[in-house]
Scaffold this motif. Structure first.
Motif, PDB file in Angstrom:
ATOM      1  N   ASN A 132       0.849  -1.186   0.000  1.00  0.00           N
ATOM      2  CA  ASN A 132       0.000   0.000   0.000  1.00  0.00           C
ATOM      3  C   ASN A 132       0.885   1.236   0.000  1.00  0.00           C
ATOM      4  O   ASN A 132       1.975   1.222   0.546  1.00  0.00           O
ATOM      5  CB  ASN A 132      -0.882   0.040   1.256  1.00  0.00           C
ATOM      6  CG  ASN A 132      -1.975  -1.002   1.235  1.00  0.00           C
ATOM      7  OD1 ASN A 132      -2.899  -0.919   0.444  1.00  0.00           O
ATOM      8  ND2 ASN A 132      -1.858  -1.994   2.094  1.00  0.00           N
ATOM      9  N   GLU A 133       0.389   2.301  -0.578  1.00  0.00           N
ATOM     10  CA  GLU A 133       1.114   3.562  -0.568  1.00  0.00           C
ATOM     11  C   GLU A 133       0.437   4.514   0.398  1.00  0.00           C
ATOM     12  O   GLU A 133      -0.742   4.381   0.693  1.00  0.00           O
ATOM     13  CB  GLU A 133       1.146   4.157  -1.970  1.00  0.00           C
ATOM     14  CG  GLU A 133       1.952   3.327  -2.941  1.00  0.00           C
ATOM     15  CD  GLU A 133       2.014   3.945  -4.325  1.00  0.00           C
ATOM     16  OE1 GLU A 133       1.602   5.103  -4.490  1.00  0.00           O
ATOM     17  OE2 GLU A 133       2.475   3.256  -5.234  1.00  0.00           O
ATOM     18  N   LEU A 140       1.044   4.740   6.367  1.00  0.00           N
ATOM     19  CA  LEU A 140       0.387   3.762   7.221  1.00  0.00           C
ATOM     20  C   LEU A 140       0.953   3.763   8.632  1.00  0.00           C
ATOM     21  O   LEU A 140       0.260   3.456   9.581  1.00  0.00           O
ATOM     22  CB  LEU A 140       0.535   2.355   6.646  1.00  0.00           C
ATOM     23  CG  LEU A 140      -0.423   1.972   5.526  1.00  0.00           C
ATOM     24  CD1 LEU A 140      -0.050   2.635   4.234  1.00  0.00           C
ATOM     25  CD2 LEU A 140      -0.458   0.479   5.376  1.00  0.00           C
ATOM     26  N   ASN A 158     -10.021   4.694   4.797  1.00  0.00           N
ATOM     27  CA  ASN A 158      -8.893   4.310   3.954  1.00  0.00           C
ATOM     28  C   ASN A 158      -9.363   3.303   2.917  1.00  0.00           C
ATOM     29  O   ASN A 158     -10.419   2.698   3.043  1.00  0.00           O
ATOM     30  CB  ASN A 158      -7.750   3.739   4.793  1.00  0.00           C
ATOM     31  CG  ASN A 158      -8.113   2.414   5.415  1.00  0.00           C
ATOM     32  OD1 ASN A 158      -8.241   1.426   4.704  1.00  0.00           O
ATOM     33  ND2 ASN A 158      -8.304   2.370   6.716  1.00  0.00           N
ATOM     34  N   THR A 159      -8.567   3.115   1.911  1.00  0.00           N
ATOM     35  CA  THR A 159      -8.847   2.127   0.869  1.00  0.00           C
ATOM     36  C   THR A 159      -7.685   1.159   0.749  1.00  0.00           C
ATOM     37  O   THR A 159      -7.434   0.625  -0.319  1.00  0.00           O
ATOM     38  CB  THR A 159      -9.095   2.825  -0.484  1.00  0.00           C
ATOM     39  OG1 THR A 159      -7.945   3.618  -0.810  1.00  0.00           O
ATOM     40  CG2 THR A 159     -10.333   3.702  -0.436  1.00  0.00           C
ATOM     41  N   TRP A 160      -6.983   0.939   1.848  1.00  0.00           N
ATOM     42  CA  TRP A 160      -5.817   0.079   1.811  1.00  0.00           C
ATOM     43  C   TRP A 160      -6.207  -1.395   1.707  1.00  0.00           C
ATOM     44  O   TRP A 160      -7.190  -1.848   2.281  1.00  0.00           O
ATOM     45  CB  TRP A 160      -4.973   0.291   3.062  1.00  0.00           C
ATOM     46  CG  TRP A 160      -4.405   1.669   3.133  1.00  0.00           C
ATOM     47  CD1 TRP A 160      -3.973   2.448   2.098  1.00  0.00           C
ATOM     48  CD2 TRP A 160      -4.220   2.454   4.303  1.00  0.00           C
ATOM     49  NE1 TRP A 160      -3.513   3.651   2.550  1.00  0.00           N
ATOM     50  CE2 TRP A 160      -3.655   3.684   3.909  1.00  0.00           C
ATOM     51  CE3 TRP A 160      -4.461   2.241   5.651  1.00  0.00           C
ATOM     52  CZ2 TRP A 160      -3.333   4.679   4.804  1.00  0.00           C
ATOM     53  CZ3 TRP A 160      -4.140   3.240   6.544  1.00  0.00           C
ATOM     54  CH2 TRP A 160      -3.583   4.442   6.120  1.00  0.00           C
ATOM     55  N   ARG A 161      -5.401  -2.121   0.978  1.00  0.00           N
ATOM     56  CA  ARG A 161      -5.579  -3.574   0.871  1.00  0.00           C
ATOM     57  C   ARG A 161      -5.032  -4.230   2.128  1.00  0.00           C
ATOM     58  O   ARG A 161      -3.943  -3.919   2.576  1.00  0.00           O
ATOM     59  CB  ARG A 161      -4.830  -4.116  -0.350  1.00  0.00           C
ATOM     60  CG  ARG A 161      -5.454  -3.686  -1.666  1.00  0.00           C
ATOM     61  CD  ARG A 161      -4.647  -4.177  -2.822  1.00  0.00           C
ATOM     62  NE  ARG A 161      -3.367  -3.460  -2.774  1.00  0.00           N
ATOM     63  CZ  ARG A 161      -2.297  -3.781  -3.472  1.00  0.00           C
ATOM     64  NH1 ARG A 161      -2.313  -4.801  -4.263  1.00  0.00           N
ATOM     65  NH2 ARG A 161      -1.196  -3.086  -3.383  1.00  0.00           N
ATOM     66  N   TRP A 209      -3.371  -7.013   4.443  1.00  0.00           N
ATOM     67  CA  TRP A 209      -2.342  -8.042   4.341  1.00  0.00           C
ATOM     68  C   TRP A 209      -2.863  -9.364   4.898  1.00  0.00           C
ATOM     69  O   TRP A 209      -3.507  -9.413   5.944  1.00  0.00           O
ATOM     70  CB  TRP A 209      -1.119  -7.598   5.142  1.00  0.00           C
ATOM     71  CG  TRP A 209      -0.077  -8.647   5.368  1.00  0.00           C
ATOM     72  CD1 TRP A 209       0.283  -9.204   6.567  1.00  0.00           C
ATOM     73  CD2 TRP A 209       0.767  -9.259   4.389  1.00  0.00           C
ATOM     74  NE1 TRP A 209       1.288 -10.117   6.387  1.00  0.00           N
ATOM     75  CE2 TRP A 209       1.609 -10.174   5.061  1.00  0.00           C
ATOM     76  CE3 TRP A 209       0.894  -9.124   3.006  1.00  0.00           C
ATOM     77  CZ2 TRP A 209       2.553 -10.938   4.390  1.00  0.00           C
ATOM     78  CZ3 TRP A 209       1.834  -9.890   2.345  1.00  0.00           C
ATOM     79  CH2 TRP A 209       2.654 -10.780   3.032  1.00  0.00           C
ATOM     80  N   GLY A 222       4.274  -0.884   3.594  1.00  0.00           N
ATOM     81  CA  GLY A 222       2.862  -0.727   3.275  1.00  0.00           C
ATOM     82  C   GLY A 222       1.957  -1.873   3.655  1.00  0.00           C
ATOM     83  O   GLY A 222       0.853  -1.977   3.138  1.00  0.00           O
ATOM     84  N   TYR A 247      -0.817  -3.617   5.825  1.00  0.00           N
ATOM     85  CA  TYR A 247      -1.925  -3.089   6.619  1.00  0.00           C
ATOM     86  C   TYR A 247      -2.807  -4.241   7.076  1.00  0.00           C
ATOM     87  O   TYR A 247      -3.189  -5.100   6.282  1.00  0.00           O
ATOM     88  CB  TYR A 247      -2.737  -2.109   5.766  1.00  0.00           C
ATOM     89  CG  TYR A 247      -4.043  -1.683   6.388  1.00  0.00           C
ATOM     90  CD1 TYR A 247      -4.076  -0.705   7.378  1.00  0.00           C
ATOM     91  CD2 TYR A 247      -5.248  -2.239   5.983  1.00  0.00           C
ATOM     92  CE1 TYR A 247      -5.277  -0.310   7.950  1.00  0.00           C
ATOM     93  CE2 TYR A 247      -6.449  -1.850   6.551  1.00  0.00           C
ATOM     94  CZ  TYR A 247      -6.453  -0.879   7.531  1.00  0.00           C
ATOM     95  OH  TYR A 247      -7.635  -0.488   8.101  1.00  0.00           O
ATOM     96  N   SER A 277       4.120   0.484   8.030  1.00  0.00           N
ATOM     97  CA  SER A 277       3.058  -0.518   8.091  1.00  0.00           C
ATOM     98  C   SER A 277       2.214  -0.321   9.346  1.00  0.00           C
ATOM     99  O   SER A 277       2.643   0.331  10.294  1.00  0.00           O
ATOM    100  CB  SER A 277       3.662  -1.919   8.078  1.00  0.00           C
ATOM    101  OG  SER A 277       4.321  -2.142   6.851  1.00  0.00           O
TER     102      SER A 277
END
Length: 119
Positions: free
Chosen positions: A2-3, A6, A15-18, A20, A43, A45, A74
């Protein structure tokens, strides 16, 4: 993975983080060798306050090795048995570091390793 920032995420903003999925999560007992060859992972999350055994590797079994890897920028928010590199350790961890955020709701939370059985 993710960019964005974090490491300083406060757990409240949208957020729109993927998310882990750890290697060997939920007491999967990874027994191989994870050699980062000096690279840094950035990155990751994970945000589930009921989860346990979270890290790059969730559960490292006897004979398993994690080495030569760093974790930066992270965010992990979990229940217990969690750290940046390995949540539950029975193997060998060497030459690793974590510069990310790890938040636990209960017990056994660490920077490198959460729970340490043997190793």
């Amino acid at each position: 993975m993710n960019e964005g920032n974090l490491a300083n995420y406060d757990g409240t903003s949208e957020n729109t983080w993927r998310e882990w999925t750890p290697i060997a999560a939920d007491y999967g007992r990874y027994k191989g060798t994870f050699d980062g060859q000096g690279h840094t992972i950035s990155g990751l999350y994970f945000n589930d306050s009921s989860a346990e055994c979270i890290g790059i590797v969730g559960d490292l079994g006897r004979g398993g090795v994690i080495q030569n890897v760093g974790l930066e920028n992270s965010y992990f928010h979990v229940y217990q048995y969690t750290a940046g590199i390995c949540g539950y350790n029975s193997g060998t961890i060497r030459n690793c570091y974590n510069a990310g955020t790890v938040i636990g709701e209960f017990i056994i939370i660490g920077g490198i390793v959460g729970a340490f059985e043997v190793g």
